[in-house]
Design an enzyme around this catalytic site. Structure first.
Site, short mmCIF file in Angstrom:
data_model
loop_
_atom_site.label_atom_id
_atom_site.label_comp_id
_atom_site.label_asym_id
_atom_site.label_seq_id
_atom_site.Cartn_x
_atom_site.Cartn_y
_atom_site.Cartn_z
N HIS A 64 6.46 -5.10 -10.40
CA HIS A 64 6.77 -6.52 -10.25
C HIS A 64 6.53 -6.93 -8.81
O HIS A 64 6.45 -6.09 -7.93
CB HIS A 64 8.23 -6.80 -10.64
CG HIS A 64 9.20 -6.07 -9.78
ND1 HIS A 64 9.46 -4.71 -9.92
CD2 HIS A 64 9.99 -6.48 -8.76
CE1 HIS A 64 10.35 -4.33 -9.03
NE2 HIS A 64 10.69 -5.39 -8.30
N ALA A 65 6.41 -8.22 -8.61
CA ALA A 65 6.30 -8.79 -7.27
C ALA A 65 7.10 -10.08 -7.27
O ALA A 65 7.58 -10.53 -8.31
CB ALA A 65 4.83 -9.04 -6.93
#
Length: 144
Positions: A64-65
């Protein structure tokens, strides 16, 4: 699990390295308009800076970011690799990549709780890791 669409679930044999694994895991989300093309590279950059923080347990990674790093809509992608993916500096390999795209800081929290609950069940994780095909893999998550 409402945040998982069947077209975002896939099974792959292997990845050349962890970077390719992340690119592969993000691909369905990118193809269906949930993330910008740069999202996968932002995740890779984050891992290069902070280490393999996305490996949350044996065989499980949560790529994820941040929302501003290319997430357009909140959605989850699930990619199972038949062969282990090893991250630099981490003794724990990963095979299940649950990729999270969140358009804001809180719209994904319920899904994250459901995923955590599912992945804390060792028998469920074993079924997931041995899923015969993407349909079964999707059902393991959708029915939870």
């Amino acid at each position: 699990m409402e945040l998982l669409k069947k077209e975002n679930v896939q099974i792959c044999d292997a990845a050349a390295d962890w970077k390719e694994a992340i690119r592969t895991a993000v691909k369905p989300l990118e193809e269906h308009g949930y993330v910008e093309a740069r999202y996968k590279e932002e995740i890779i950059s984050n891992v290069e800076k902070m280490g393999p923080y996305i490996v949350i347990a044996d065989n499980i990674a949560l790529p994820h970011a941040r929302p501003e790093q290319g997430a357009l809509k909140t959605q989850i992608g699930v990619t199972l690799f038949r062969n282990k993916v090893v991250f630099d500096g981490k003794n724990v390999p990963a095979r299940l990549f649950v990729t999270l795209a969140a358009k804001d800081s809180d719209s994904h929290l319920d899904a994250l709780m459901e995923i955590s609950e599912l992945l804390s069940d060792e028998e469920a994780v074993e079924r997931i890791l041995t899923a015969p095909d993407a349909d079964h893999l999707y059902q393991y998550f959708a029915s939870h």
